[in-house]
Design a protein around this motif. Structure first.
Motif, PDB file in Angstrom:
ATOM      1  N   ARG A 195      62.841   1.610 -22.945  1.00 15.71           N
ATOM      2  CA  ARG A 195      64.288   2.274 -22.921  1.00 15.71           C
ATOM      3  C   ARG A 195      64.959   1.621 -24.009  1.00 15.71           C
ATOM      4  NH1 ARG A 195      61.816   4.908 -19.872  1.00 15.71           N
ATOM      5  NH2 ARG A 195      61.985   5.457 -17.762  1.00 15.71           N
ATOM      6  N   VAL A 196      65.646   2.653 -24.912  1.00 18.55           N
ATOM      7  CA  VAL A 196      66.522   2.588 -26.192  1.00 18.55           C
ATOM      8  C   VAL A 196      67.793   2.720 -25.718  1.00 18.55           C
ATOM      9  CG1 VAL A 196      66.582   2.954 -28.455  1.00 18.55           C
ATOM     10  CG2 VAL A 196      64.330   3.043 -27.641  1.00 18.55           C
ATOM     11  N   ASP A 197      68.596   1.820 -26.041  1.00 21.37           N
ATOM     12  CA  ASP A 197      70.194   1.874 -25.855  1.00 21.37           C
ATOM     13  C   ASP A 197      70.600   2.973 -26.969  1.00 21.37           C
ATOM     14  OD1 ASP A 197      72.368   1.411 -24.813  1.00 21.37           O
ATOM     15  OD2 ASP A 197      73.166   0.055 -26.568  1.00 21.37           O
ATOM     16  N   TYR A 198      70.708   4.146 -26.579  1.00 21.56           N
ATOM     17  CA  TYR A 198      71.009   5.293 -27.241  1.00 21.56           C
ATOM     18  C   TYR A 198      72.681   5.651 -27.204  1.00 21.56           C
ATOM     19  CZ  TYR A 198      70.612   9.668 -30.126  1.00 21.56           C
ATOM     20  OH  TYR A 198      70.831  10.612 -31.094  1.00 21.56           O
ATOM     21  N   TYR A 199      73.469   5.320 -27.907  1.00 20.95           N
ATOM     22  CA  TYR A 199      74.807   5.543 -27.565  1.00 20.95           C
ATOM     23  C   TYR A 199      75.274   5.040 -26.194  1.00 20.95           C
ATOM     24  CZ  TYR A 199      74.796   8.067 -31.888  1.00 20.95           C
ATOM     25  OH  TYR A 199      74.709   8.407 -33.143  1.00 20.95           O
ATOM     26  N   GLY A 200      75.187   3.826 -25.825  1.00 26.77           N
ATOM     27  CA  GLY A 200      75.249   3.359 -24.287  1.00 26.77           C
ATOM     28  C   GLY A 200      74.307   3.544 -23.265  1.00 26.77           C
ATOM     29  N   THR A 201      73.445   4.844 -23.543  1.00 22.18           N
ATOM     30  CA  THR A 201      72.440   5.176 -22.319  1.00 22.18           C
ATOM     31  C   THR A 201      71.389   4.722 -22.841  1.00 22.18           C
ATOM     32  OG1 THR A 201      73.987   7.059 -22.450  1.00 22.18           O
ATOM     33  CG2 THR A 201      71.987   7.465 -21.353  1.00 22.18           C
ATOM     34  N   PRO A 202      70.619   3.981 -21.786  1.00 23.14           N
ATOM     35  CA  PRO A 202      69.153   3.719 -21.827  1.00 23.14           C
ATOM     36  C   PRO A 202      68.423   4.952 -21.750  1.00 23.14           C
ATOM     37  CG  PRO A 202      69.886   2.628 -19.893  1.00 23.14           C
ATOM     38  CD  PRO A 202      71.166   3.500 -20.473  1.00 23.14           C
ATOM     39  N   SER A 235      69.596   6.879 -37.457  1.00 25.44           N
ATOM     40  CA  SER A 235      70.494   5.807 -37.152  1.00 25.44           C
ATOM     41  C   SER A 235      69.916   4.782 -36.063  1.00 25.44           C
ATOM     42  CB  SER A 235      71.945   6.391 -36.734  1.00 25.44           C
ATOM     43  OG  SER A 235      71.795   7.292 -35.774  1.00 25.44           O
ATOM     44  N   VAL A 236      68.833   5.415 -35.154  1.00 32.01           N
ATOM     45  CA  VAL A 236      68.512   4.857 -33.956  1.00 32.01           C
ATOM     46  C   VAL A 236      67.396   3.717 -34.370  1.00 32.01           C
ATOM     47  CG1 VAL A 236      66.890   6.542 -33.102  1.00 32.01           C
ATOM     48  CG2 VAL A 236      68.339   5.268 -31.336  1.00 32.01           C
ATOM     49  N   LEU A 237      66.640   3.787 -35.751  1.00 28.97           N
ATOM     50  CA  LEU A 237      65.810   2.926 -36.002  1.00 28.97           C
ATOM     51  C   LEU A 237      65.757   1.673 -35.409  1.00 28.97           C
ATOM     52  CD1 LEU A 237      64.855   4.339 -39.630  1.00 28.97           C
ATOM     53  CD2 LEU A 237      63.316   3.799 -37.755  1.00 28.97           C
ATOM     54  N   SER A 238      66.903   1.032 -35.787  1.00 35.07           N
ATOM     55  CA  SER A 238      67.081  -0.474 -35.318  1.00 35.07           C
ATOM     56  C   SER A 238      67.231  -0.999 -34.039  1.00 35.07           C
ATOM     57  CB  SER A 238      68.386  -1.137 -36.237  1.00 35.07           C
ATOM     58  OG  SER A 238      69.587  -0.475 -35.721  1.00 35.07           O
ATOM     59  N   ALA A 239      67.662   0.407 -33.166  1.00 36.45           N
ATOM     60  CA  ALA A 239      67.852   0.217 -31.538  1.00 36.45           C
ATOM     61  C   ALA A 239      66.391   0.100 -31.198  1.00 36.45           C
ATOM     62  CB  ALA A 239      68.671   1.135 -31.049  1.00 36.45           C
ATOM     63  N   ILE A 240      65.477   1.158 -31.735  1.00 32.78           N
ATOM     64  CA  ILE A 240      64.107   1.228 -31.276  1.00 32.78           C
ATOM     65  C   ILE A 240      63.175   0.016 -31.551  1.00 32.78           C
ATOM     66  CG2 ILE A 240      61.750   2.571 -31.891  1.00 32.78           C
ATOM     67  CD1 ILE A 240      63.660   4.945 -32.144  1.00 32.78           C
TER      68      ILE A 240
END
Length: 184
Positions: free
Chosen positions: A40-47, A72-77
């Motif tokens: 699960r990736v933290d995407y704007y506060g939502t897993p 913009s979600v690369l680092s979160a992934i």
């Protein structure tokens, strides 16, 4: 009584399916998108599940390519993969993430086999619990005089037969996965 047996079969089938899904998360040395299912990736506060944020592909047998729709979600992934305890090192080039899947060491293979056995035992336990519940329901029907004692015995025999079939299926799946893990 037929309803009880049908319900038991459905629950036992579900236990086998859950077991298969758990086995998909075990890394064998070949790239498999199933190992990323639980991430699960933290995407704007939502897993958010990884497969809802990016295109996942396997261009080579030992490489998974992750192409996010939103750069913009690369680092979160990358962060989610690193903390997932898969033992994989994602390589971020600014547009896509390359996830090399090295063959596991012999020690890691033994750990994976042990984990697969734990998953199998949980699945067998789930099947046995369904058997217990079904047998109790059948005994209650007999106690309430809704079925005869002979019907109760037949029903319990049928539930036992279902249990044996599902445990055998779990064992065969485990054997195949064990062979896949231990292949060098």
């Amino acid at each position: 009584m037929k309803e009880v047996i049908k319900d038991a079969k459905t629950h036992m089938d579900k236990a086998v399916e859950v077991f298969k899904d758990e086995l998909k998360t075990l890394r064998t040395g070949r790239a498999n998108l199933g190992i990323l299912d639980h991430i699960r990736v933290d995407y704007y506060g939502t897993p958010t599940p990884l497969n809802e944020l990016a295109t996942l592909s396997i261009p080579e047998p030992t490489l998974i390519l992750i192409q996010p729709w939103d750069p913009s979600v690369l680092s979160a992934i990358v962060h989610a993969i690193q903390k997932s305890n898969l033992g994989l090192n994602p390589v971020d080039d600014g547009k896509v993430i390359r996830l090399p899947v090295p063959p596991p060491t012999q020690e890691r293979r033994k750990e994976l086999v042990k984990l697969a056995h734990e998953y199998a035992e949980r699945a067998r336990l789930a099947v046995r619990n369904v058997r217990r519940d079904a047998n109790e329901a059948i005994k209650k029907l007999e106690k309430d005089k809704k079925i005869s004692e002979d019907d109760m015995r037949r029903g319990m025999d049928e539930v036992q037969k279902l249990t044996d079939e599902h445990i055998e299926a779990i064992n065969k799946i485990l054997e195949a996965k064990e062979k896949e893990i231990l292949e060098v």
